[in-house]
Scaffold this active site. Structure first.
Site, short mmCIF file in Angstrom:
data_model
loop_
_atom_site.label_atom_id
_atom_site.label_comp_id
_atom_site.label_asym_id
_atom_site.label_seq_id
_atom_site.Cartn_x
_atom_site.Cartn_y
_atom_site.Cartn_z
N ASP A 170 7.97 -20.56 -59.08
CA ASP A 170 8.81 -21.14 -58.04
C ASP A 170 9.81 -20.12 -57.50
OD1 ASP A 170 7.84 -23.76 -57.91
OD2 ASP A 170 9.02 -24.38 -59.66
N TYR A 178 7.21 -17.93 -71.90
CA TYR A 178 8.35 -17.87 -70.98
C TYR A 178 9.62 -17.61 -71.78
CZ TYR A 178 5.54 -20.00 -67.21
OH TYR A 178 4.59 -20.26 -66.25
#
Lengths: 255, 255
Positions: B59, B117
């Site tokens: 994003d 992540y």
């Protein structure tokens, strides 16, 4: 300490800033400065002219985690409220960490007994994008052990003429300084940090030391050359001036 | 592997980028995207239309240390020269770490067996300016031990419906996922890192998990509530979606 309504108070602030979008500490017509941005906010709150003094007049692009500044005022305010008002008024690349009333004789530069700077480096083939504004990227490999040996020659009290740049209106009575700590710290993922602590640094001295140590790390200079460079007192004999954006003013020490 | 002049080659790239000034991975008319910037550079060099696939469609504002993408081409070039040309053409917030020819059947998403992540946080009264674009600042104190206890309930294979956001054109056949590692790592100077590794993450799943763990750290939720939230399968029962700029795609794993 006299706290009668109209007596002068000496206010000490500790600041942290991201130097990327500032033209350095000193107020300038070229663009936004830390001095200009902070004094404007203080003047808006206190409704009086404010004269700021800083422990270190950081150059354009240099960052700070613990810059110390002061100003004198006779205005009445609550310390904590002034700090909160400042932080809500200041842009988010400049923050006030603490704000206190201090000794009337305190001066951020002349009262300082030492300073600590951290210089951040990245090395290797690829410059890490998220560190490009906060670390100097050296393409290639660095020999940390040789850098450490080179650094050891700079520890202690020496004439640092070879690591001092000239500047208008800048006259040092002598160029003897003491470096108390100089460490080459290997970090994770292609990162290196040079930590340097000393009694009083001259103009661009930290960046000249780092640039010279990087020459040693790259094999352009030998560790023992540092001793020769010190003795030469000759600025062009030392290495390049490391760029401003890798330099972080970490802490100022007071008695 | 067939290397005749006109055969198709499957090229795999590993990218790192600072997501701050990108509108995310996907090409958009709103502004610069990673996909658009990279395909433009590739098309300029190869003089043909290039169709990129990414392991993770990050994003807007999300950073990457090890994004993996591929494209198919029949053009002739030296791998190392293409990498160098790309890195000289690309802006310095986007770098190609590696570029290789890979198995014709390799696909960055479907061949992936796991992703890692890192979510960066800062906490305390003052947001550190030099980390403001790379870490989510939580004003106040966080209880790491409670966050660790909360995290332990999410380890393993569960239905993560409560941590999955809805999006147009996004239909999951099921929402059962496996989290293999979820660590709360206390760093120096008011910094915290959440490290999460799993087999396949859904839309905003990492940021929803981090937001919920922060609620636990702040005392807004109890660690055991994580178990209830998992079982509820109800997105509004979990915590806030942590902002994009703290998220760093760290690594994609392949067989």
């Amino acid at each position: 300490m006299d706290s009668s309504p109209h007596s002068n108070k000496n206010i000490k602030l500790v600041l942290t800033y991201d130097g990327t979008s500032f033209f350095g500490w000193q107020e300038t017509k070229e663009g936004r400065s830390i001095e200009g941005t902070l004094s404007q906010a203080l003047e808006q709150i206190l409704q009086e002219k404010v004269n700021l003094q800083a422990a270190s007049r950081t150059d354009r692009g240099v960052h700070a985690l613990g810059q110390v500044v002061n100003f004198i005022t006779s205005k009445q305010f609550t310390l904590n409220e002034l700090k909160k008002s400042l932080n809500s008024l200041l842009p988010n690349d400049l923050r006030v960490i603490s704000l206190n009333e201090t000794d009337p004789l305190f001066h951020p530069t002349t009262s300082a007994i030492g300073k600590e700077y951290h210089y951040h480096l990245t090395y290797g083939e690829i410059q890490l994008p998220h560190l490009r504004l906060y670390a100097w990227h050296v393409p290639g490999q660095l020999n940390f052990e040789k850098m450490r040996e080179g650094a050891s020659y700079l520890l202690g009290t020496h004439d640092f003429s070879a690591f001092c740049n000239m500047r208008k209106n800048l006259n040092y009575t002598d160029k003897v300084r003491r470096i108390e700590e100089l460490e080459i710290l290997s970090m994770e993922e292609g990162k290196l940090k040079v930590m340097i602590r000393g009694n009083h640094f001259m103009y661009k001295m930290v960046r000249n030391i780092v640039g010279t140590l990087v020459y040693v790390g790259l094999g352009k200079l030998q560790p023992q050359d540092l001793l020769k460079i010190l003795h030469s007192k000759c600025r062009p004999c030392a290495g390049v001036t490391a760029p401003a954006h890798g330099l972080h003013l970490h802490q100022i020490f007071y008695k």
